[in-house]
Design a protein around this motif. Sequence first.
Motif, mmCIF file in Angstrom:
data_model
loop_
_atom_site.group_PDB
_atom_site.id
_atom_site.type_symbol
_atom_site.label_atom_id
_atom_site.label_comp_id
_atom_site.label_asym_id
_atom_site.label_seq_id
_atom_site.Cartn_x
_atom_site.Cartn_y
_atom_site.Cartn_z
ATOM 1 N N ASN A 140 -4.817 -24.994 -29.127
ATOM 2 C CA ASN A 140 -4.391 -23.829 -29.905
ATOM 3 C C ASN A 140 -3.187 -24.126 -30.799
ATOM 4 O OD1 ASN A 140 -6.387 -22.157 -28.792
ATOM 5 N ND2 ASN A 140 -5.108 -21.693 -27.012
ATOM 6 N N ASN A 141 -2.510 -25.241 -30.532
ATOM 7 C CA ASN A 141 -1.371 -25.639 -31.369
ATOM 8 C C ASN A 141 -1.812 -26.387 -32.623
ATOM 9 O OD1 ASN A 141 0.539 -24.582 -29.533
ATOM 10 N ND2 ASN A 141 0.380 -26.420 -28.268
ATOM 11 N N ILE A 142 -3.112 -26.697 -32.721
ATOM 12 C CA ILE A 142 -3.637 -27.406 -33.889
ATOM 13 C C ILE A 142 -4.066 -26.353 -34.916
ATOM 14 C CG2 ILE A 142 -5.401 -28.996 -34.743
ATOM 15 C CD1 ILE A 142 -5.560 -30.089 -31.851
ATOM 16 N N HIS A 143 -3.430 -26.343 -36.060
ATOM 17 C CA HIS A 143 -3.670 -25.282 -37.034
ATOM 18 C C HIS A 143 -4.619 -25.676 -38.158
ATOM 19 C CE1 HIS A 143 -0.729 -22.805 -35.053
ATOM 20 N NE2 HIS A 143 0.166 -23.777 -35.120
ATOM 21 N N GLY A 144 -5.056 -26.930 -38.185
ATOM 22 C CA GLY A 144 -5.989 -27.330 -39.230
ATOM 23 C C GLY A 144 -6.540 -28.715 -38.992
ATOM 24 N N GLY A 145 -7.723 -28.973 -39.561
ATOM 25 C CA GLY A 145 -8.306 -30.311 -39.528
ATOM 26 C C GLY A 145 -9.015 -30.681 -38.249
ATOM 27 N N ALA A 146 -9.327 -29.707 -37.400
ATOM 28 C CA ALA A 146 -9.998 -30.011 -36.133
ATOM 29 C C ALA A 146 -11.374 -29.354 -36.080
ATOM 30 C CB ALA A 146 -9.155 -29.533 -34.959
ATOM 31 N N ILE A 147 -12.325 -30.067 -35.472
ATOM 32 C CA ILE A 147 -13.629 -29.502 -35.135
ATOM 33 C C ILE A 147 -13.581 -29.226 -33.639
ATOM 34 C CG2 ILE A 147 -16.107 -29.908 -35.011
ATOM 35 C CD1 ILE A 147 -15.762 -31.909 -37.335
ATOM 36 N N ILE A 148 -13.704 -27.964 -33.264
ATOM 37 C CA ILE A 148 -13.577 -27.562 -31.867
ATOM 38 C C ILE A 148 -14.917 -27.015 -31.387
ATOM 39 C CG2 ILE A 148 -12.336 -26.088 -30.236
ATOM 40 C CD1 ILE A 148 -10.084 -25.965 -32.450
ATOM 41 N N MET A 149 -15.561 -27.750 -30.491
ATOM 42 C CA MET A 149 -16.849 -27.347 -29.933
ATOM 43 C C MET A 149 -16.598 -26.849 -28.519
ATOM 44 S SD MET A 149 -18.819 -30.767 -31.277
ATOM 45 C CE MET A 149 -20.253 -30.503 -30.254
ATOM 46 N N ALA A 150 -16.902 -25.580 -28.266
ATOM 47 C CA ALA A 150 -16.632 -25.004 -26.950
ATOM 48 C C ALA A 150 -17.709 -24.000 -26.573
ATOM 49 C CB ALA A 150 -15.259 -24.332 -26.943
ATOM 50 N N GLY A 151 -17.949 -23.868 -25.272
ATOM 51 C CA GLY A 151 -18.918 -22.900 -24.784
ATOM 52 C C GLY A 151 -18.271 -21.542 -24.587
ATOM 53 N N SER A 152 -19.089 -20.458 -24.597
ATOM 54 C CA SER A 152 -20.534 -20.551 -24.606
ATOM 55 C C SER A 152 -21.106 -20.303 -25.999
ATOM 56 C CB SER A 152 -21.120 -19.506 -23.641
ATOM 57 O OG SER A 152 -20.897 -18.202 -24.139
ATOM 58 N N GLY A 153 -22.358 -20.716 -26.188
ATOM 59 C CA GLY A 153 -22.969 -20.595 -27.501
ATOM 60 C C GLY A 153 -23.084 -19.169 -28.002
ATOM 61 N N MET A 154 -23.250 -18.209 -27.075
ATOM 62 C CA MET A 154 -23.351 -16.796 -27.472
ATOM 63 C C MET A 154 -21.998 -16.088 -27.366
ATOM 64 S SD MET A 154 -27.018 -15.485 -26.067
ATOM 65 C CE MET A 154 -28.423 -16.600 -25.876
ATOM 66 N N CYS A 155 -20.950 -16.860 -27.028
ATOM 67 C CA CYS A 155 -19.577 -16.326 -26.916
ATOM 68 C C CYS A 155 -19.448 -15.263 -25.836
ATOM 69 C CB CYS A 155 -19.093 -15.759 -28.252
ATOM 70 S SG CYS A 155 -19.265 -16.901 -29.632
ATOM 71 N N THR A 156 -20.296 -15.351 -24.810
ATOM 72 C CA THR A 156 -20.242 -14.375 -23.717
ATOM 73 C C THR A 156 -19.254 -14.784 -22.634
ATOM 74 O OG1 THR A 156 -22.144 -15.486 -22.720
ATOM 75 C CG2 THR A 156 -22.592 -13.536 -24.051
ATOM 76 N N GLY A 157 -18.743 -15.986 -22.686
ATOM 77 C CA GLY A 157 -17.794 -16.479 -21.691
ATOM 78 C C GLY A 157 -17.258 -17.822 -22.144
ATOM 79 N N GLY A 158 -16.558 -18.492 -21.237
ATOM 80 C CA GLY A 158 -16.089 -19.836 -21.533
ATOM 81 C C GLY A 158 -14.887 -19.882 -22.459
ATOM 82 N N ARG A 159 -14.537 -21.109 -22.858
ATOM 83 C CA ARG A 159 -13.308 -21.355 -23.608
ATOM 84 C C ARG A 159 -13.389 -20.963 -25.079
ATOM 85 N NH1 ARG A 159 -11.604 -27.329 -21.181
ATOM 86 N NH2 ARG A 159 -11.145 -26.614 -19.054
ATOM 87 N N VAL A 160 -14.596 -20.819 -25.611
ATOM 88 C CA VAL A 160 -14.708 -20.537 -27.044
ATOM 89 C C VAL A 160 -14.038 -19.218 -27.410
ATOM 90 C CG1 VAL A 160 -16.925 -19.284 -27.040
ATOM 91 C CG2 VAL A 160 -16.289 -20.693 -29.000
ATOM 92 N N ARG A 161 -13.983 -18.294 -26.474
ATOM 93 C CA ARG A 161 -13.373 -16.996 -26.782
ATOM 94 C C ARG A 161 -11.879 -17.136 -27.082
ATOM 95 N NH1 ARG A 161 -15.239 -13.196 -21.945
ATOM 96 N NH2 ARG A 161 -14.658 -15.073 -20.790
ATOM 97 N N HIS A 162 -11.224 -18.085 -26.408
ATOM 98 C CA HIS A 162 -9.808 -18.335 -26.706
ATOM 99 C C HIS A 162 -9.648 -18.899 -28.116
ATOM 100 C CE1 HIS A 162 -8.323 -17.572 -22.623
ATOM 101 N NE2 HIS A 162 -9.436 -18.145 -22.214
#
Length: 462
Positions: A332-354
């Motif tokens: 979360n401290n990276i403000h640009g230039g990153a590709i962040i792949m996180a679950g879940s694919g439907m955004c129903t849970g997991g780290r992607v929501r953060h």
Amino acid sequence: MKISFHGADRGVTGSCHLVECAGKRILIDCGLYQGSRELDEENAEPFGFDAASINYVLLTHAHLDHCGRLPLLAKRGFSGEIITTSASRELVRLVLLDAAHLLEEDVRHSSGRLGHDGAAHDTKAPLYSTLDALNCLDYLGRTAVYSQVLEVAAGVHATFIDAGHILGSASIFLELEEQSHSTSVLFSGDLGNTGRLLLRSPTTPPQAENVVMETTYGDRLHKPLGPSVDEFFEAITETFKRGGNVIIPTFALERAQELLYFLSQGIAQGRLTKSTQVYLDSPMAISATEIFRRHPECFDPATAKLFQDGHDPLDLPGLHFTRETADSVAINNIHGGAIIMAGSGMCTGGRVRHHLQHNLGREDSSIVFVGYAAVGTLARRIIDGAKQVTIFGENIPVKARIYTINGFSAHADEAELLTWQKQTCAKRTFLVHGEDDTMKQFAAHLSDTRVEMPEPNQAFDL
């Protein structure tokens, strides 16, 4: 002999079908409903059959909407045998333990949360616990081998054929005999696309009297893969020019590995710089990637040869595996230039929501959706143009650029589904695992078979 339907009927998640033959009760999949709060509650409802009466579960693949209620099945009395392929055996352990952890975590997060009246409300127990998941895994029995006939029980023979959907996925062909009667039922499971780069294409199906088939994308054609890859690289390049991050809600099985493959190719071809920083922020996707490397029997021949020659196509110079929570938070401290792949694919849970919480309100960032989003999910609301969404109780404006790239789908499209169905020469076709309108549109193309669209818990004689 009969078949009854207990999940993914007039809907896309929760696959669960019951075959009764020769005194045995065989379940094909036992999946979790995913999406809205109403579906969460539906998971806890009765199955529509006695769990203790089930003798066998034949598992098509390890996606949660096909295997996610297995721990609940065991918790409610199942003590039979679960049969699946070698790769699915490994993946289902990973998926179910992760699901149990998330269910327990959701209960912890909601405990003590204040209601509208300002008072703390009691929370329910999770649908199942980590211990329930571990207990369920004890019932994993024989391993199915693609294209080899397996005698499940007297009068019941099963052949698992490669469905080309995710690692270890299968369509299941049942040959049934009871007294003087015999018939066959072919379950498509989830069918993959032909011509993928990581996995083999779906195997040509055998002819069957009855077919139970998915219709997830039964009303549309996918964008070709080539232009989809171009759009993917364009989304990354444009986002980096604006100084933002690329957030990719990622399905841990297959999609994450396929995207790593394309990113690796992009760097090799000079479409991305070698310094591109990629964060695979999903413990399950990291473990799944390691499992992928152990199952060359599922790979497209060209991909299998890359591994054999020591060229890992799932690796790239700036790749970071972030298993630990602290490492995930640090992203979360990276403000640009990153590709962040996180679950879940439907955004129903997991780290992607953060990551959505930190990037969705930024005009310089992009959210790239590369898979199916069921009705009622956070992903679907964003894709459908919501101006604001709520994440962890915070109202967040949708200012990031939203991309929906459908060409990466691990599901067959309308044309491929129709071709597959025609090859079966089925007298009767049961349509499942699709939204109601989609099924009706797909059914309109089927003229040489009797079409059924089962209601939940509906039974048919075989």
